[in-house]
Design a protein around this motif. Structure first.
Motif, PDB file in Angstrom:
ATOM      1  N   HIS A  42      -5.923  10.905  12.100  1.00  0.00           N
ATOM      2  CA  HIS A  42      -5.276   9.622  12.424  1.00  0.00           C
ATOM      3  C   HIS A  42      -3.778   9.714  12.122  1.00  0.00           C
ATOM      4  N   ASN A  43      -2.949   9.343  13.108  1.00  0.00           N
ATOM      5  CA  ASN A  43      -1.498   9.373  12.890  1.00  0.00           C
ATOM      6  C   ASN A  43      -0.752   8.368  13.771  1.00  0.00           C
ATOM      7  N   THR A  44      -1.439   7.337  14.208  1.00  0.00           N
ATOM      8  CA  THR A  44      -0.811   6.432  15.173  1.00  0.00           C
ATOM      9  C   THR A  44      -0.169   5.197  14.551  1.00  0.00           C
ATOM     10  N   GLY A  45      -0.275   5.015  13.263  1.00  0.00           N
ATOM     11  CA  GLY A  45       0.337   3.843  12.640  1.00  0.00           C
ATOM     12  C   GLY A  45       1.747   4.132  12.155  1.00  0.00           C
ATOM     13  N   ILE A  46       2.651   3.196  12.401  1.00  0.00           N
ATOM     14  CA  ILE A  46       4.009   3.277  11.879  1.00  0.00           C
ATOM     15  C   ILE A  46       4.092   2.290  10.708  1.00  0.00           C
ATOM     16  N   TYR A  47       4.306   2.817   9.524  1.00  0.00           N
ATOM     17  CA  TYR A  47       4.328   2.015   8.301  1.00  0.00           C
ATOM     18  C   TYR A  47       5.776   1.638   7.996  1.00  0.00           C
ATOM     19  N   SER A  48       6.156   0.408   8.301  1.00  0.00           N
ATOM     20  CA  SER A  48       7.513  -0.050   8.002  1.00  0.00           C
ATOM     21  C   SER A  48       7.660  -0.226   6.501  1.00  0.00           C
ATOM     22  N   TRP A  49       8.914  -0.245   6.045  1.00  0.00           N
ATOM     23  CA  TRP A  49       9.155  -0.462   4.616  1.00  0.00           C
ATOM     24  C   TRP A  49       8.575  -1.808   4.190  1.00  0.00           C
ATOM     25  N   ASP A  50       8.760  -2.821   5.033  1.00  0.00           N
ATOM     26  CA  ASP A  50       8.229  -4.145   4.718  1.00  0.00           C
ATOM     27  C   ASP A  50       6.707  -4.110   4.597  1.00  0.00           C
ATOM     28  N   TYR A  51       6.033  -3.409   5.521  1.00  0.00           N
ATOM     29  CA  TYR A  51       4.575  -3.337   5.478  1.00  0.00           C
ATOM     30  C   TYR A  51       4.100  -2.598   4.223  1.00  0.00           C
ATOM     31  N   LEU A  52       4.754  -1.474   3.885  1.00  0.00           N
ATOM     32  CA  LEU A  52       4.368  -0.735   2.680  1.00  0.00           C
ATOM     33  C   LEU A  52       4.580  -1.586   1.425  1.00  0.00           C
ATOM     34  N   HIS A  53       5.667  -2.334   1.399  1.00  0.00           N
ATOM     35  CA  HIS A  53       5.933  -3.215   0.253  1.00  0.00           C
ATOM     36  C   HIS A  53       4.839  -4.286   0.164  1.00  0.00           C
ATOM     37  N   ARG A  54       4.463  -4.860   1.295  1.00  0.00           N
ATOM     38  CA  ARG A  54       3.402  -5.877   1.329  1.00  0.00           C
ATOM     39  C   ARG A  54       2.075  -5.271   0.880  1.00  0.00           C
ATOM     40  N   LEU A  55       1.762  -4.054   1.361  1.00  0.00           N
ATOM     41  CA  LEU A  55       0.518  -3.400   0.937  1.00  0.00           C
ATOM     42  C   LEU A  55       0.484  -3.211  -0.574  1.00  0.00           C
ATOM     43  N   GLY A  56       1.619  -2.865  -1.149  1.00  0.00           N
ATOM     44  CA  GLY A  56       1.683  -2.717  -2.599  1.00  0.00           C
ATOM     45  C   GLY A  56       1.492  -4.038  -3.319  1.00  0.00           C
ATOM     46  N   ARG A  57       2.190  -5.067  -2.879  1.00  0.00           N
ATOM     47  CA  ARG A  57       2.091  -6.387  -3.516  1.00  0.00           C
ATOM     48  C   ARG A  57       0.696  -6.974  -3.388  1.00  0.00           C
ATOM     49  N   GLU A  58       0.031  -6.735  -2.255  1.00  0.00           N
ATOM     50  CA  GLU A  58      -1.260  -7.355  -1.966  1.00  0.00           C
ATOM     51  C   GLU A  58      -2.446  -6.428  -2.218  1.00  0.00           C
ATOM     52  N   TYR A  59      -2.207  -5.325  -2.912  1.00  0.00           N
ATOM     53  CA  TYR A  59      -3.260  -4.329  -3.100  1.00  0.00           C
ATOM     54  C   TYR A  59      -4.540  -4.929  -3.674  1.00  0.00           C
ATOM     55  N   ASP A  60      -4.445  -5.639  -4.776  1.00  0.00           N
ATOM     56  CA  ASP A  60      -5.655  -6.147  -5.441  1.00  0.00           C
ATOM     57  C   ASP A  60      -6.478  -7.030  -4.506  1.00  0.00           C
ATOM     58  N   TYR A  61      -5.827  -7.944  -3.826  1.00  0.00           N
ATOM     59  CA  TYR A  61      -6.519  -8.847  -2.904  1.00  0.00           C
ATOM     60  C   TYR A  61      -7.128  -8.087  -1.729  1.00  0.00           C
ATOM     61  N   ARG A  62      -6.321  -7.249  -1.091  1.00  0.00           N
ATOM     62  CA  ARG A  62      -6.793  -6.517   0.097  1.00  0.00           C
ATOM     63  C   ARG A  62      -7.926  -5.555  -0.248  1.00  0.00           C
ATOM     64  N   TRP A  63      -7.795  -4.856  -1.382  1.00  0.00           N
ATOM     65  CA  TRP A  63      -8.822  -3.890  -1.761  1.00  0.00           C
ATOM     66  C   TRP A  63     -10.137  -4.593  -2.069  1.00  0.00           C
ATOM     67  N   ALA A  64     -10.091  -5.700  -2.793  1.00  0.00           N
ATOM     68  CA  ALA A  64     -11.305  -6.467  -3.098  1.00  0.00           C
ATOM     69  C   ALA A  64     -11.960  -6.974  -1.817  1.00  0.00           C
ATOM     70  N   ALA A  65     -11.157  -7.454  -0.876  1.00  0.00           N
ATOM     71  CA  ALA A  65     -11.698  -7.946   0.401  1.00  0.00           C
ATOM     72  C   ALA A  65     -12.349  -6.801   1.173  1.00  0.00           C
TER      73      ALA A  65
END
Length: 117
Positions: free
Chosen positions: A82-105
């Motif tokens: 898999h290599n089709t996603g472009i991870y913007s800085w904003d998206y990576l920052h959001r993934l970090g901030r929302e890790y606990d919620y997203r991972w639990a979901a």
């Protein structure tokens, strides 16, 4: 206000983790599995929230390479091809901030679908 910019990006292949520090002082260690299941690609996200795909079986996925995409993002290539996603800085920052919620979901959705990580 300007979105936080990365100040350091470090791929730890053996640990299957992408470490990223941002200009606002935040630092995240994002597991490859998490990045893969949250890929911003249309293959995962679909073209609307209803089309979002639940990605299973990626517990052992690794990252083979990171490629700059302009001054705003990186492309991540995973060892499952898999290599089709472009991870913007904003998206990576959001993934970090929302890790606990997203991972639990994610864990709840995987369990409800009787799938394996």
């Amino acid at each position: 206000m300007t979105a936080p910019q990365p100040t350091e990006i470090r791929l730890k292949r053996a640990e299957r983790v992408l470490e990223i520090s941002f200009s606002d002082g935040t630092h995240f260690a994002l597991p490859a599995e998490y990045l893969r299941i949250e890929s911003p690609s249309a293959e995962v996200q679909g073209h609307s929230p209803e089309q979002r795909q639940l990605v299973a079986g990626k517990r052992a996925v690794g990252i083979t390479s990171l490629e700059p995409n302009g001054h705003y993002a990186i492309r991540i290539t995973f060892d499952d091809g898999h290599n089709t996603g472009i991870y913007s800085w904003d998206y990576l920052h959001r993934l970090g901030r929302e890790y606990d919620y997203r991972w639990a979901a994610y864990l709840k959705a995987i369990d409800a679908a009787s799938l394996a990580r």
